[in-house]
Design a protein around this motif. Structure first.
Motif, PDB file in Angstrom:
ATOM      1  N   ILE A 197       0.821  -1.211   0.000  1.00 12.78           N
ATOM      2  CA  ILE A 197       0.000   0.000   0.000  1.00 12.78           C
ATOM      3  C   ILE A 197       0.858   1.265   0.000  1.00 12.78           C
ATOM      4  CG2 ILE A 197      -1.811   1.259   1.251  1.00 12.78           C
ATOM      5  CD1 ILE A 197      -2.696  -1.413   0.067  1.00 12.78           C
ATOM      6  N   VAL A 198       2.057   1.178   0.578  1.00 11.02           N
ATOM      7  CA  VAL A 198       2.886   2.361   0.809  1.00 11.02           C
ATOM      8  C   VAL A 198       3.289   3.114  -0.466  1.00 11.02           C
ATOM      9  CG1 VAL A 198       5.164   3.108   1.628  1.00 11.02           C
ATOM     10  CG2 VAL A 198       3.684   1.728   3.094  1.00 11.02           C
ATOM     11  N   PRO A 199       3.569   2.455  -1.604  1.00  7.15           N
ATOM     12  CA  PRO A 199       3.928   3.248  -2.788  1.00  7.15           C
ATOM     13  C   PRO A 199       2.874   4.290  -3.166  1.00  7.15           C
ATOM     14  CG  PRO A 199       4.537   0.970  -3.128  1.00  7.15           C
ATOM     15  CD  PRO A 199       3.753   1.006  -1.845  1.00  7.15           C
ATOM     16  N   ASN A 200       1.599   3.916  -3.150  1.00 12.90           N
ATOM     17  CA  ASN A 200       0.560   4.903  -3.453  1.00 12.90           C
ATOM     18  C   ASN A 200       0.431   5.923  -2.323  1.00 12.90           C
ATOM     19  OD1 ASN A 200      -1.798   5.804  -5.151  1.00 12.90           O
ATOM     20  ND2 ASN A 200      -2.872   5.377  -3.239  1.00 12.90           N
ATOM     21  N   LEU A 201       0.575   5.462  -1.091  1.00 11.36           N
ATOM     22  CA  LEU A 201       0.536   6.366   0.059  1.00 11.36           C
ATOM     23  C   LEU A 201       1.651   7.404  -0.044  1.00 11.36           C
ATOM     24  CD1 LEU A 201      -0.487   7.142   2.909  1.00 11.36           C
ATOM     25  CD2 LEU A 201       1.007   5.345   3.829  1.00 11.36           C
ATOM     26  N   ALA A 202       2.849   6.956  -0.372  1.00 12.73           N
ATOM     27  CA  ALA A 202       3.982   7.877  -0.507  1.00 12.73           C
ATOM     28  C   ALA A 202       3.748   8.876  -1.636  1.00 12.73           C
ATOM     29  CB  ALA A 202       5.267   7.092  -0.752  1.00 12.73           C
ATOM     30  N   HIS A 203       3.127   8.413  -2.712  1.00 13.21           N
ATOM     31  CA  HIS A 203       2.789   9.320  -3.820  1.00 13.21           C
ATOM     32  C   HIS A 203       1.873  10.437  -3.331  1.00 13.21           C
ATOM     33  CE1 HIS A 203       1.392  10.628  -7.846  1.00 13.21           C
ATOM     34  NE2 HIS A 203       0.213  10.698  -7.257  1.00 13.21           N
ATOM     35  N   ASN A 204       0.840  10.075  -2.570  1.00 14.84           N
ATOM     36  CA  ASN A 204      -0.100  11.085  -2.078  1.00 14.84           C
ATOM     37  C   ASN A 204       0.558  12.031  -1.082  1.00 14.84           C
ATOM     38  OD1 ASN A 204      -2.261  10.204  -3.632  1.00 14.84           O
ATOM     39  ND2 ASN A 204      -2.962   8.746  -2.095  1.00 14.84           N
ATOM     40  N   VAL A 205       1.464  11.498  -0.272  1.00 12.76           N
ATOM     41  CA  VAL A 205       2.194  12.354   0.671  1.00 12.76           C
ATOM     42  C   VAL A 205       2.994  13.409  -0.091  1.00 12.76           C
ATOM     43  CG1 VAL A 205       4.161  12.366   2.268  1.00 12.76           C
ATOM     44  CG2 VAL A 205       2.292  10.734   2.595  1.00 12.76           C
ATOM     45  N   GLU A 206       3.710  12.987  -1.123  1.00 13.38           N
ATOM     46  CA  GLU A 206       4.503  13.937  -1.893  1.00 13.38           C
ATOM     47  C   GLU A 206       3.621  14.940  -2.626  1.00 13.38           C
ATOM     48  OE1 GLU A 206       7.708  14.374  -1.633  1.00 13.38           O
ATOM     49  OE2 GLU A 206       7.608  12.761  -0.154  1.00 13.38           O
ATOM     50  N   LYS A 207       2.480  14.483  -3.110  1.00  3.19           N
ATOM     51  CA  LYS A 207       1.561  15.359  -3.830  1.00  3.19           C
ATOM     52  C   LYS A 207       1.055  16.478  -2.936  1.00  3.19           C
ATOM     53  CE  LYS A 207      -1.125  16.262  -7.447  1.00  3.19           C
ATOM     54  NZ  LYS A 207      -0.598  16.589  -8.789  1.00  3.19           N
ATOM     55  N   ASN A 208       0.891  16.200  -1.647  1.00  2.95           N
ATOM     56  CA  ASN A 208       0.289  17.175  -0.734  1.00  2.95           C
ATOM     57  C   ASN A 208       1.286  17.796   0.244  1.00  2.95           C
ATOM     58  OD1 ASN A 208      -2.860  16.895  -1.149  1.00  2.95           O
ATOM     59  ND2 ASN A 208      -2.025  14.820  -1.199  1.00  2.95           N
ATOM     60  N   ARG A 209       2.539  17.390   0.159  1.00  2.00           N
ATOM     61  CA  ARG A 209       3.525  17.843   1.134  1.00  2.00           C
ATOM     62  C   ARG A 209       3.616  19.372   1.208  1.00  2.00           C
ATOM     63  NH1 ARG A 209       7.437  15.292   3.684  1.00  2.00           N
ATOM     64  NH2 ARG A 209       7.398  13.479   2.290  1.00  2.00           N
TER      65      ARG A 209
END
Length: 336
Positions: A197-209
């Protein structure tokens, strides 16, 4: 409805591919975003008024899919129309029928201006429930302001930076709740989930950082498998380092109550002012049983309910139900 299928170009009229494609684009839909401020009356009226329209749309899309579109000469244009009509139809078959989507989730806080989080959800396949943003996570995210003022006021100062406060979210999924907490509470939040799950989670984190940091928060993500001694990260090698632990909709398997309780015990600070905030939608008897089992496991670890509440919100666990009011139990735990 604001548009009528009768006004769309019909197959029997032999419209151009451009006309049909434009109509299909107009019929694109996204999954709903639930708001705790939307009354049950308005929701029911909306769906009742839309029921006939949905049937008309399905019939219209089927007419395009079944047609050989013989008057259109270009085979690529035909394929594009069939593909687009099929996508519109799958969108009306629930979230599981959709491909990848990106949704914007509006949030408010008294300490800052309204903001939104941009969340990517990959196609839902198999049992990857963490790739979907569940209504309960948004419901809890919308309550973070109030929770900080009423339940966590000894830890969180709204409107002031809380960078010394470390927060852990377990089972973050697409990251909506944890990122909202970072922005609204203006603090550090580490979002965690299974390695798949983390790859998509990390993507969203970077998108909203950038947006989160502008509001005074900071956010990170990492693998954390409940009950595993082989968590990838040195980030979690040190135990009992988080003052607040969050979890929304974390129970859907018989093993989860004990595993979640164990993860909380491992990572929550041992100080008496440390807190756990957990929300569990009460979908059915199974969910209620898992919740009861979780509470017992927490009590066995000397983590007691300090307060508990019910929020009424929208849920889409069952794609066959276009609208479902559900009671979401949430509680604050502390060390005995």
């Amino acid at each position: 409805m604001s548009i009528s299928i009768a006004d769309f170009p019909q197959v029997w009229q032999k419209p151009s591919s451009a006309e049909l494609l434009a109509s299909l684009k107009r019929l694109q839909v996204d999954p709903p975003i639930w708001s705790p401020r939307t009354s049950r009356k308005i929701i029911l009226e909306t769906y009742q008024n839309a029921a006939q329209f949905r049937r008309e749309v399905a019939a219209y899309l089927s007419s395009i899919i079944k047609s050989n579109l013989g008057w259109i000469q270009d085979e690529d244009e035909k394929e594009a129309l069939w593909d687009e009509a099929s996508r519109r139809l799958s969108e009306r078959c629930g979230r599981a029928g959709m491909g990848e989507i990106t949704r914007r989730w509006p949030l408010e806080t008294q300490a800052s201006s309204p903001f939104e989080l941009i969340i990517r959800e990959p196609p839902i396949t198999g049992d990857c429930l963490g790739l979907k943003t569940w209504g309960s996570s948004y419901l809890l995210a919308c309550s973070l302001d109030k929770i900080a003022k009423e339940s966590l006021s000894h830890l969180i100062q709204l409107g002031g930076l809380n960078q010394s406060l470390d927060v852990l979210e377990l089972g973050s999924g697409t990251g909506l709740l944890g990122m909202a907490a970072a922005a609204i509470w203006q603090t550090n939040v580490v979002l965690t989930d299974l390695p798949t799950i983390v790859p998509n989670l990390a993507h969203n984190v970077e998108k909203n950082r950038s947006a989160i940091e502008t509001l005074g928060g900071s956010v990170d993500s990492g693998d954390l498998t409940w009950g595993s001694e082989d968590d990838s990260a040195e980030r979690f090698a040190q135990k009992n380092q988080f003052k607040i632990v969050l979890a929304a909709d974390p129970l859907y398997d018989d093993d989860h109550p004990e595993l979640l309780s164990s993860a909380i015990t491992d990572h929550l600070m041992k100080e008496k002012d440390a807190r756990v905030v957990v929300m569990v939608p009460q979908r059915d008897l199974t969910t209620k049983r898992l919740m009861t089992k979780f509470v017992s496991a927490m009590e066995a670890s000397s983590l007691m309910i300090l307060e508990e509440h019910i929020l009424l919100g929208q849920d889409d666990w069952d794609d066959d139900k276009e609208n479902s009011d559900i009671e979401c139990w949430w509680a604050v735990f502390g060390r005995q």
